[in-house]
Design an enzyme around this catalytic site. Structure first.
Site: not given
Ligand code: C2O
Length: 514
Positions: A113, A134, A143, A262, A266, A283, A296
């Protein structure tokens, strides 16, 4: 004269279509992987997140699917399942010590990642351009592939090829807290780098509404899900994210799901006491939290659900630069594999599906307003758009925006050239013809959608993007009658000082595909 015109047309036909010249983003060359950079200072991070290189790359082939593997909801897993999952993670973590160069180890997996998101990989043929997975249409496919291999590796480590990851069912009230299985300090799923205030039973706030009551949070969550999946989405790109091709600068713009639920998860999990909100809030470190993969898995589930929705937006992107974009991953046998976006569009062909659970946001259209707001009343305190933009969103701002047609038209609201400090977490919400300014309530017809950004590294620190929010259904619910102007309320939720909106306008809905 006529001849001249004809000549002009001929010349115009010769001008190459920029799209036809473009290319898909290509899988990075691991051997030219360089250092990852810190998201704020641009300094080199003290982590080497480059994968071990390998000369031997094979192209992915879809495996025969004998039996569908069913990913369970994390809050509902059985004891037997949990024991397996924990053992698999335990073994993956053990590899970090026993063989740190094994690409299947926990840190190596987390670093995938980091490498794909913090500038370690360059675009092939464009030394000055990073690969960034992203903020574009690569978000969902990248992902999906990442999780696919992660899951396969876990299965291999416990010798169970049927193993599946659980999904964090945050779109259902029963799943709106961190799943308990991740919050047991004795479990390998536990991680100390999380926001301690948000451990269960704290409830997630998917819309960053700032609501304090759990019940209000639940309805806000369902409302923002309905908005990002259905109501505010005008085109395929609006949901999937902006086109991103070889030679393009990274981060052209997020789709509604990426920037909505999303990001919210995070930020909910990341620890604000850490400098960069590690682990989940950044990230480079997100993959170090076991919960990341279950988060995810639900993002992946959202993509799969979206594709089944009976809305008028086409569900597939047919652009070859999307379909042929490729990535590299190590598989469960340490083989480096090249995958293409085109092969992951149907998750069932990869051999898995999701445990069916209720989807309560599906029919969560807000109630129609009983009485129409009088434009005269709501427009008090609202400013004309001319002269107001570019606007730095220091405070709640109300703007008068002219419509292209009176009343209930098929229109979208466009916020243009949104410039952000990419090192900050940024979020603002958009309401239309809202009278009462009870901004912590999203469960109402006036809520039009949201903008958000997770801190990320780019070469020039400034991000620029547009968002498009569909207003068609909203007009019906607030009953715009024959008004030719609406009042847009912009509500900063996080770091409004660091976002400048270039302009605002309403236009007829652009074509739904692309
Ligand atoms: Cu690649 Cu939710 O981050």
């Amino acid at each position: 004269m006529l001849l001249g015109l004809g000549g002009l047309y001929g010349a115009a036909n010769l001008i190459p279509d920029p799209k036809a010249l473009a290319d898909p983003i290509q899988a990075p060359e691991f051997k030219s992987c360089s250092e990852a950079r810190d998201v704020q200072s641009g300094d080199v991070l003290d982590v080497n997140c480059c994968p071990p290189p390998s000369e031997n790359i094979v192209d992915f082939k879809l495996p025969p699917v004998h039996r569908m593997r069913v990913r369970p909801a994390a809050h509902k897993v059985t004891k037997e399942y949990l024991a397996k999952f924990e053992e698999a993670i335990r073994r993956m973590k053990a590899l970090d010590k026993d063989d740190p160069t094994d690409p299947r180890g926990f840190m190596q997996q987390a670093n995938i990642h980091c490498a794909y998101c913090n500038g370690a990989h360059d675009q092939v043929g464009f030394k000055d351009l990073d690969i960034q997975v992203h903020n574009s249409w690569l978000f969902f496919p990248f992902h999906r592939w990442y999780l696919y291999f992660y899951e396969k590796i876990l299965g291999k480590l416990i010798d169970d090829p049927t193993f599946v990851l659980p999904f964090w069912n945050w779109d259902n009230p029963k799943g709106m807290q961190m799943p308990r299985i991740f919050d047991n300090p004795r479990s390998p799923l536990f991680n100390t780098n999380r926001n301690q205030d948000n451990r269960p039973p704290a409830m997630i706030d998917l819309g960053f509404s700032g609501a304090t009551e759990d019940l209000q949070k639940v309805v806000n969550n369902l409302s923002s899900m309905y908005s990002e999946m259905i109501r505010s989405v005008n085109s395929t790109i609006d949901f999937m994210g902006q086109p991103y091709r070889a030679g393009n600068s990274p981060s052209p713009g997020m789709g509604s799901s990426e920037r909505g639920s999303h990001i919210a998860a995070h930020v909910f999990v990341g620890n604000p006491k850490n400098r960069y909100m590690e682990d989940m809030g950044n990230f480079y470190s997100a993959g170090r939290d076991t919960l990341f993969y279950s988060h995810h898995a639900n993002v992946d589930r959202m993509w799969s659900i979206w594709k089944t929705l009976k809305t008028d937006v086409p569900k597939d992107l047919n652009d070859p630069d999307y379909l042929n974009a490729s990535f590299l991953f190590y598989d469960e046998n340490k083989q480096l594999v090249r995958v293409k976006v085109r092969d992951c569009l149907d998750h069932r062909r990869l051999g898995y599906e999701f445990e069916p659970v209720d989807i309560p946001w599906l029919n969560y259209r807000p109630a129609k307003k009983a009485a129409r707001a009088k434009i005269k009343d709501i427009s008090s305190g609202a400013q004309k758009a001319d002269g107001l933009f570019p606007l730095t969103l220091k405070k709640v701002t109300r703007v008068l925006v002219p419509k292209t047609a009176k009343g209930k038209a098929d229109e979208v609201l466009v916020l243009e050239n949104i410039e952000t400090d990419t090192t900050k977490f940024i979020k603002f919400d958009v309401f239309v013809n809202d009278e009462d300014d009870k901004t912590e309530e999203l469960d109402k017809a006036e809520y039009a959608g949201t903008f958000a950004q997770v801190p990320h590294k780019t070469k020039d620190k400034k991000g620029k993007s547009n968002i498009t929010l569909r207003l068609t259904e909203l007009y019906e619910d607030i009953d715009v009658d024959d008004d030719d102007t609406i009042v847009v309320t912009l509500i900063p939720r996080s770091n409004g000082d660091d976002v400048t909106i270039g302009g605002i306008k309403i236009i007829p809905s652009p074509p739904r595909s692309g």
